[in-house]
Write a protein that holds these residues in place. Sequence first.
Motif, mmCIF file in Angstrom:
data_model
loop_
_atom_site.group_PDB
_atom_site.id
_atom_site.type_symbol
_atom_site.label_atom_id
_atom_site.label_comp_id
_atom_site.label_asym_id
_atom_site.label_seq_id
_atom_site.Cartn_x
_atom_site.Cartn_y
_atom_site.Cartn_z
ATOM 1 N N SER A 120 -35.073 -7.780 7.805
ATOM 2 C CA SER A 120 -34.677 -8.495 6.581
ATOM 3 C C SER A 120 -34.919 -10.000 6.752
ATOM 4 C CB SER A 120 -33.232 -8.190 6.185
ATOM 5 O OG SER A 120 -32.320 -8.873 6.979
ATOM 6 N N ILE A 121 -34.784 -10.514 7.971
ATOM 7 C CA ILE A 121 -35.090 -11.936 8.235
ATOM 8 C C ILE A 121 -36.574 -12.183 8.014
ATOM 9 C CG2 ILE A 121 -35.236 -13.727 10.004
ATOM 10 C CD1 ILE A 121 -32.773 -12.476 11.307
ATOM 11 N N ARG A 122 -37.401 -11.281 8.529
ATOM 12 C CA ARG A 122 -38.862 -11.429 8.414
ATOM 13 C C ARG A 122 -39.277 -11.442 6.940
ATOM 14 N NH1 ARG A 122 -42.815 -7.582 8.156
ATOM 15 N NH2 ARG A 122 -41.332 -5.903 8.493
ATOM 16 N N ILE A 123 -38.723 -10.538 6.161
ATOM 17 C CA ILE A 123 -39.074 -10.444 4.743
ATOM 18 C C ILE A 123 -38.512 -11.651 3.996
ATOM 19 C CG2 ILE A 123 -38.875 -9.031 2.658
ATOM 20 C CD1 ILE A 123 -39.966 -6.996 4.347
ATOM 21 N N ALA A 124 -37.312 -12.116 4.360
ATOM 22 C CA ALA A 124 -36.717 -13.297 3.705
ATOM 23 C C ALA A 124 -37.628 -14.509 3.891
ATOM 24 C CB ALA A 124 -35.322 -13.596 4.269
ATOM 25 N N ILE A 125 -38.174 -14.669 5.095
ATOM 26 C CA ILE A 125 -39.072 -15.803 5.359
ATOM 27 C C ILE A 125 -40.340 -15.654 4.517
ATOM 28 C CG2 ILE A 125 -40.530 -16.888 7.129
ATOM 29 C CD1 ILE A 125 -38.297 -16.166 9.153
ATOM 30 N N LYS A 126 -40.843 -14.414 4.398
ATOM 31 C CA LYS A 126 -42.042 -14.165 3.563
ATOM 32 C C LYS A 126 -41.769 -14.557 2.126
ATOM 33 C CE LYS A 126 -44.351 -10.145 5.513
ATOM 34 N NZ LYS A 126 -44.657 -8.744 5.338
ATOM 35 N N VAL A 127 -40.617 -14.112 1.595
ATOM 36 C CA VAL A 127 -40.300 -14.341 0.183
ATOM 37 C C VAL A 127 -40.153 -15.831 -0.123
ATOM 38 C CG1 VAL A 127 -38.661 -13.885 -1.685
ATOM 39 C CG2 VAL A 127 -39.202 -12.096 -0.060
ATOM 40 N N THR A 128 -39.491 -16.569 0.784
ATOM 41 C CA THR A 128 -39.285 -18.008 0.529
ATOM 42 C C THR A 128 -40.601 -18.770 0.513
ATOM 43 O OG1 THR A 128 -38.861 -18.375 2.878
ATOM 44 C CG2 THR A 128 -36.947 -18.130 1.453
ATOM 45 N N ASN A 129 -41.639 -18.199 1.134
ATOM 46 C CA ASN A 129 -42.948 -18.858 1.150
ATOM 47 C C ASN A 129 -43.947 -18.233 0.188
ATOM 48 O OD1 ASN A 129 -42.720 -20.947 3.320
ATOM 49 N ND2 ASN A 129 -42.077 -19.150 4.475
ATOM 50 N N LEU A 130 -43.463 -17.325 -0.654
ATOM 51 C CA LEU A 130 -44.348 -16.633 -1.586
ATOM 52 C C LEU A 130 -44.839 -17.596 -2.664
ATOM 53 C CD1 LEU A 130 -45.011 -13.596 -1.458
ATOM 54 C CD2 LEU A 130 -43.303 -13.219 -3.209
ATOM 55 N N GLN A 131 -46.162 -17.753 -2.778
ATOM 56 C CA GLN A 131 -46.727 -18.693 -3.753
ATOM 57 C C GLN A 131 -46.422 -18.267 -5.179
ATOM 58 O OE1 GLN A 131 -48.070 -21.667 -3.155
ATOM 59 N NE2 GLN A 131 -47.634 -21.292 -1.008
ATOM 60 N N GLU A 132 -46.233 -16.941 -5.381
ATOM 61 C CA GLU A 132 -45.978 -16.441 -6.736
ATOM 62 C C GLU A 132 -44.677 -16.968 -7.327
ATOM 63 O OE1 GLU A 132 -47.240 -14.760 -4.172
ATOM 64 O OE2 GLU A 132 -47.829 -12.743 -4.709
ATOM 65 N N ILE A 133 -43.739 -17.387 -6.494
ATOM 66 C CA ILE A 133 -42.448 -17.849 -7.028
ATOM 67 C C ILE A 133 -42.064 -19.259 -6.575
ATOM 68 C CG2 ILE A 133 -41.458 -15.555 -7.416
ATOM 69 C CD1 ILE A 133 -39.980 -15.829 -4.759
ATOM 70 N N LYS A 134 -42.843 -19.830 -5.671
ATOM 71 C CA LYS A 134 -42.502 -21.186 -5.181
ATOM 72 C C LYS A 134 -42.655 -22.209 -6.291
ATOM 73 C CE LYS A 134 -43.391 -23.119 -1.043
ATOM 74 N NZ LYS A 134 -44.002 -23.408 0.257
ATOM 75 N N CYS A 135 -41.864 -23.293 -6.197
ATOM 76 C CA CYS A 135 -41.974 -24.371 -7.176
ATOM 77 C C CYS A 135 -43.354 -25.014 -7.062
ATOM 78 C CB CYS A 135 -40.913 -25.440 -6.922
ATOM 79 S SG CYS A 135 -39.254 -24.852 -7.239
ATOM 80 N N SER A 136 -43.911 -25.373 -8.204
ATOM 81 C CA SER A 136 -45.240 -25.975 -8.180
ATOM 82 C C SER A 136 -45.192 -27.459 -7.858
ATOM 83 C CB SER A 136 -45.947 -25.770 -9.519
ATOM 84 O OG SER A 136 -45.063 -26.093 -10.560
ATOM 85 N N ARG A 137 -44.007 -28.063 -8.076
ATOM 86 C CA ARG A 137 -43.876 -29.480 -7.726
ATOM 87 C C ARG A 137 -43.174 -29.627 -6.396
ATOM 88 N NH1 ARG A 137 -41.482 -32.149 -12.969
ATOM 89 N NH2 ARG A 137 -40.002 -32.943 -11.453
ATOM 90 N N ALA A 138 -43.638 -30.518 -5.550
ATOM 91 C CA ALA A 138 -43.024 -30.721 -4.230
ATOM 92 C C ALA A 138 -41.869 -31.708 -4.341
ATOM 93 C CB ALA A 138 -44.073 -31.237 -3.255
ATOM 94 N N ASN A 139 -40.816 -31.314 -5.064
ATOM 95 C CA ASN A 139 -39.709 -32.246 -5.276
ATOM 96 C C ASN A 139 -38.376 -31.653 -4.861
ATOM 97 O OD1 ASN A 139 -39.461 -30.310 -7.171
ATOM 98 N ND2 ASN A 139 -39.223 -31.658 -8.924
ATOM 99 N N SER A 140 -38.436 -30.755 -3.904
ATOM 100 C CA SER A 140 -37.204 -30.070 -3.540
ATOM 101 C C SER A 140 -36.485 -30.736 -2.366
ATOM 102 C CB SER A 140 -37.514 -28.621 -3.180
ATOM 103 O OG SER A 140 -38.397 -28.607 -2.081
ATOM 104 N N GLY A 141 -37.059 -31.814 -1.862
ATOM 105 C CA GLY A 141 -36.402 -32.507 -0.748
ATOM 106 C C GLY A 141 -36.303 -31.670 0.501
ATOM 107 N N GLY A 142 -37.269 -30.802 0.726
ATOM 108 C CA GLY A 142 -37.255 -29.991 1.943
ATOM 109 C C GLY A 142 -36.503 -28.680 1.793
ATOM 110 N N ASN A 143 -35.804 -28.469 0.688
ATOM 111 C CA ASN A 143 -35.085 -27.210 0.479
ATOM 112 C C ASN A 143 -36.031 -26.158 -0.071
ATOM 113 O OD1 ASN A 143 -32.318 -28.177 1.007
ATOM 114 N ND2 ASN A 143 -32.760 -29.508 -0.722
#
Lengths: 159, 159
Positions: free
Chosen positions: A49-72
């Motif tokens: 579940s850790i491995r998949i969680a890391i995959k999901v957080t880096n998924l381009q399909e859902i990531k914010c398009s603007r780099a304004n998250s302050g590292g979050n």
Amino acid sequence: MKKAQMQGGETIAVMIIIVVLIIIGLVFGLGRTTEKIEKDANQIDFLNSIRIAIKVTNLQEIKCSRANSGGNTCIDKYKVLSLSELIKENNEAYVIYQGIFENTQIKINEIYPGTETYTIYDYNDSINKSRTATYVPILLWDPIKDTKQFGIMEVATYN
Amino acid sequence: MINKKNAQMEIMGLLVIVILVIVGLLLILTFDTKENKQKSESTKFSYEQLTGTFGSTFMETTAPCNEIMRDMISDCAFSKEIICEQEESCEYITYTLEEIANKTLGLAGINHTIKISSNTNESIIIINNTGCIEGNSITKTTPIATSYEPIRLDLIICK
């Protein structure tokens, strides 16, 4: 004669005690081995579940398009809605993402403000199975209003 | 004489059995401790994610009045001009932070205290969930840069 019988009796008694101790040890050892195997299986599920969680957080399909998250970890709300609808309604897409997400359930829970829950993916064969879950705080960005909600991404692996 | 020697031999035999049983029990206890340590290692990721990014994610969250939490904290510390949903910034932040912490850290069973402070004011906001015994806690600090002086959000987690 009697002495010999007594000695023989003593020897038999000692041997019985030793055999009983050995049997108790074997039973105990087998029990602990089974317990260890179960714990190892749980740990594998958790690491999965850790491995998949890391995959999901880096998924381009859902990531914010603007780099304004302050590292979050920033996730686009409307991309999440689109992806969850696609996976739910398109069987081909479900099969493709099944290869990435495997036997998991991936949900985004709005914590503040709002209380909605979005299920991105759910492994269908998941009724009445136990789960191991990982939680990751995320910023859920609404690109239309340009606001960010505090959310939790939950990745649960079915056992 | 021979009887005495026989008796001594028998006692030695019994002693050997007792020593074997004690050694076996010690080995079992050793294995138990090792397995518990492995288990606590495996839950570290989820715990680190929740506690490590809680502060920074909270900072970037947008309130319904369209103010970012970071700015509201700065306002609470220095100017006290922002009103959000008919509440002053300090009250609003306290209430919101408590709500989010209870829904995330609280549900995960993480006992915590949250403290927002600056160099000149040690207690701008304090939220005490269950309190930690001094010396028995870990602190995760999120720094906040403001135009006045730096502020920090300390998430103090009870061990």
